[in-house]
Motif scaffolding. Structure first.
Motif, PDB file in Angstrom:
ATOM      1  N   LEU A   1      64.770  17.651  85.912  1.00 55.92           N
ATOM      2  CA  LEU A   1      64.861  17.187  84.527  1.00 55.92           C
ATOM      3  C   LEU A   1      64.150  18.132  83.561  1.00 55.92           C
ATOM      4  CD1 LEU A   1      64.364  13.332  84.937  1.00 55.92           C
ATOM      5  CD2 LEU A   1      66.465  14.519  84.259  1.00 55.92           C
ATOM      6  N   SER A   2      63.080  18.770  84.007  1.00 53.72           N
ATOM      7  CA  SER A   2      62.344  19.669  83.113  1.00 53.72           C
ATOM      8  C   SER A   2      63.181  20.883  82.717  1.00 53.72           C
ATOM      9  CB  SER A   2      61.013  20.097  83.732  1.00 53.72           C
ATOM     10  OG  SER A   2      61.209  20.931  84.850  1.00 53.72           O
ATOM     11  N   VAL A   3      64.166  21.247  83.534  1.00 53.57           N
ATOM     12  CA  VAL A   3      65.086  22.325  83.155  1.00 53.57           C
ATOM     13  C   VAL A   3      65.831  21.939  81.878  1.00 53.57           C
ATOM     14  CG1 VAL A   3      67.167  23.588  83.873  1.00 53.57           C
ATOM     15  CG2 VAL A   3      65.333  23.155  85.520  1.00 53.57           C
ATOM     16  N   PHE A   4      66.041  20.646  81.699  1.00 49.45           N
ATOM     17  CA  PHE A   4      66.739  20.112  80.529  1.00 49.45           C
ATOM     18  C   PHE A   4      65.750  19.568  79.478  1.00 49.45           C
ATOM     19  CE2 PHE A   4      69.508  19.772  84.216  1.00 49.45           C
ATOM     20  CZ  PHE A   4      70.591  20.529  83.780  1.00 49.45           C
ATOM     21  N   TYR A   5      64.501  20.053  79.545  1.00 48.83           N
ATOM     22  CA  TYR A   5      63.464  19.708  78.578  1.00 48.83           C
ATOM     23  C   TYR A   5      63.050  18.233  78.611  1.00 48.83           C
ATOM     24  CZ  TYR A   5      64.862  24.243  76.716  1.00 48.83           C
ATOM     25  OH  TYR A   5      65.169  25.571  76.585  1.00 48.83           O
ATOM     26  N   VAL A   6      63.170  17.592  79.752  1.00 42.13           N
ATOM     27  CA  VAL A   6      62.718  16.209  79.913  1.00 42.13           C
ATOM     28  C   VAL A   6      61.431  16.244  80.729  1.00 42.13           C
ATOM     29  CG1 VAL A   6      63.251  13.922  80.835  1.00 42.13           C
ATOM     30  CG2 VAL A   6      65.065  15.308  79.787  1.00 42.13           C
ATOM     31  N   TYR A   7      60.332  15.749  80.130  1.00 41.95           N
ATOM     32  CA  TYR A   7      59.014  15.862  80.736  1.00 41.95           C
ATOM     33  C   TYR A   7      58.344  14.498  80.871  1.00 41.95           C
ATOM     34  CZ  TYR A   7      59.667  20.729  79.449  1.00 41.95           C
ATOM     35  OH  TYR A   7      60.167  21.993  79.319  1.00 41.95           O
ATOM     36  N   PRO A   8      57.423  14.371  81.848  1.00 40.35           N
ATOM     37  CA  PRO A   8      56.677  13.115  82.008  1.00 40.35           C
ATOM     38  C   PRO A   8      55.449  13.070  81.093  1.00 40.35           C
ATOM     39  CG  PRO A   8      56.136  14.595  83.802  1.00 40.35           C
ATOM     40  CD  PRO A   8      57.187  15.287  82.967  1.00 40.35           C
ATOM     41  N   PHE A   9      55.160  11.864  80.596  1.00 36.06           N
ATOM     42  CA  PHE A   9      53.997  11.605  79.758  1.00 36.06           C
ATOM     43  C   PHE A   9      53.319  10.338  80.244  1.00 36.06           C
ATOM     44  CE2 PHE A   9      56.800  14.158  77.230  1.00 36.06           C
ATOM     45  CZ  PHE A   9      55.958  15.014  76.546  1.00 36.06           C
ATOM     46  N   ARG A  10      52.046  10.167  79.895  1.00 35.06           N
ATOM     47  CA  ARG A  10      51.317   8.945  80.235  1.00 35.06           C
ATOM     48  C   ARG A  10      50.553   8.484  78.999  1.00 35.06           C
ATOM     49  NH1 ARG A  10      50.546   6.067  84.706  1.00 35.06           N
ATOM     50  NH2 ARG A  10      50.771   7.816  86.112  1.00 35.06           N
ATOM     51  N   CYS A  11      50.681   7.187  78.701  1.00 31.65           N
ATOM     52  CA  CYS A  11      49.916   6.586  77.608  1.00 31.65           C
ATOM     53  C   CYS A  11      48.474   6.438  78.063  1.00 31.65           C
ATOM     54  CB  CYS A  11      50.500   5.228  77.220  1.00 31.65           C
ATOM     55  SG  CYS A  11      49.579   4.445  75.876  1.00 31.65           S
ATOM     56  N   GLN A  12      47.544   6.861  77.226  1.00 33.51           N
ATOM     57  CA  GLN A  12      46.130   6.802  77.559  1.00 33.51           C
ATOM     58  C   GLN A  12      45.537   5.415  77.346  1.00 33.51           C
ATOM     59  OE1 GLN A  12      44.442   9.866  78.813  1.00 33.51           O
ATOM     60  NE2 GLN A  12      46.638   9.874  79.148  1.00 33.51           N
ATOM     61  N   LEU A  13      46.302   4.526  76.714  1.00 34.64           N
ATOM     62  CA  LEU A  13      45.805   3.188  76.437  1.00 34.64           C
ATOM     63  C   LEU A  13      46.375   2.129  77.376  1.00 34.64           C
ATOM     64  CD1 LEU A  13      45.781   3.199  72.553  1.00 34.64           C
ATOM     65  CD2 LEU A  13      43.983   3.866  74.148  1.00 34.64           C
ATOM     66  N   CYS A  14      47.684   2.125  77.549  1.00 38.27           N
ATOM     67  CA  CYS A  14      48.283   1.072  78.384  1.00 38.27           C
ATOM     68  C   CYS A  14      48.680   1.578  79.769  1.00 38.27           C
ATOM     69  CB  CYS A  14      49.481   0.431  77.680  1.00 38.27           C
ATOM     70  SG  CYS A  14      50.971   1.457  77.647  1.00 38.27           S
ATOM     71  N   ALA A  15      48.503   2.873  80.034  1.00 38.66           N
ATOM     72  CA  ALA A  15      48.742   3.509  81.330  1.00 38.66           C
ATOM     73  C   ALA A  15      50.218   3.667  81.679  1.00 38.66           C
ATOM     74  CB  ALA A  15      48.025   2.762  82.460  1.00 38.66           C
ATOM     75  N   HIS A  16      51.126   3.361  80.748  1.00 41.74           N
ATOM     76  CA  HIS A  16      52.558   3.480  81.010  1.00 41.74           C
ATOM     77  C   HIS A  16      52.943   4.948  81.187  1.00 41.74           C
ATOM     78  CE1 HIS A  16      56.751   2.421  80.966  1.00 41.74           C
ATOM     79  NE2 HIS A  16      56.978   3.200  79.919  1.00 41.74           N
ATOM     80  N   ARG A  17      53.690   5.235  82.243  1.00 43.41           N
ATOM     81  CA  ARG A  17      54.191   6.585  82.499  1.00 43.41           C
ATOM     82  C   ARG A  17      55.667   6.591  82.155  1.00 43.41           C
ATOM     83  NH1 ARG A  17      56.113  10.263  86.287  1.00 43.41           N
ATOM     84  NH2 ARG A  17      54.833  12.126  86.532  1.00 43.41           N
TER      85      ARG A  17
END
Length: 165
Positions: free
Chosen positions: A27-43
């Motif tokens: 997915l990163s080849v298509f500019y889709v990256y993982p993120f994590r919320c620092q408050l609710c921990a949602h990835r």
């Protein structure tokens, strides 16, 4: 650049995190990256057209640590004592203590931040790194009510830090 908002809580305290597995690498080849919320921990993943992230510049931690200074009490099988939390996140902290802590030690914690009563309890924490007099701890287990209280306190620290900057 547009701020990234957490799709679960709607806050903008979001941090790019490491990719997991083959699918996220593709997915990163298509500019889709993982993120994590620092408050609710949602990835979550998000498309960032034209943005490339260098994996070596990404901190291995899932959560950013925020400066904080308050007392802590710890109790374990081999060692018990007091110290000071100097940095805190949803999943761990830096503990300053005059005692000799070693990687792999496990104990329970009573975090005593100012204005919070009773103390926030962490059932199980493990020492992941030691640079005397500071030890890096990972929180392994807390009951949901205590985790909620910790989340609320960390959120306040993030908001206070943003007001200063």
């Amino acid at each position: 650049m547009k701020q990234i908002l957490c799709p679960k809580c709607g806050k903008d305290f979001v941090r790019r995190t490491l990719r997991k597995g083959t699918l996220e690498r593709v997915l990163s080849v298509f500019y889709v990256y993982p993120f994590r919320c620092q408050l609710c921990a949602h990835r979550f993943t998000r498309m960032e057209p034209g943005k490339r992230y260098n994996e070596s510049t990404i901190d291995m931690r899932q959560y950013e640590r925020v400066d904080a200074r308050f007392p802590v009490t710890f109790v374990g099988d081999k060692i018990s004592g007091t110290g000071t939390v100097s940095r805190l996140s949803l999943s761990g902290c830096e503990l300053e203590s005059p005692l000799k802590l070693m990687e792999g030690m496990m104990f329970s914690l009573r975090l005593q931040p100012p204005g919070i009563s009773p103390s926030i309890n962490v059932e199980t924490a493990i020492v992941r790194s030691v640079r005397p007099p500071v030890a890096g701890l990972e929180f392994l287990r807390s009951n949901p009510a205590e985790q909620f209280r910790l989340t609320q306190f960390v959120a306040e620290l993030f908001i206070d830090r943003r007001k200063v900057h």
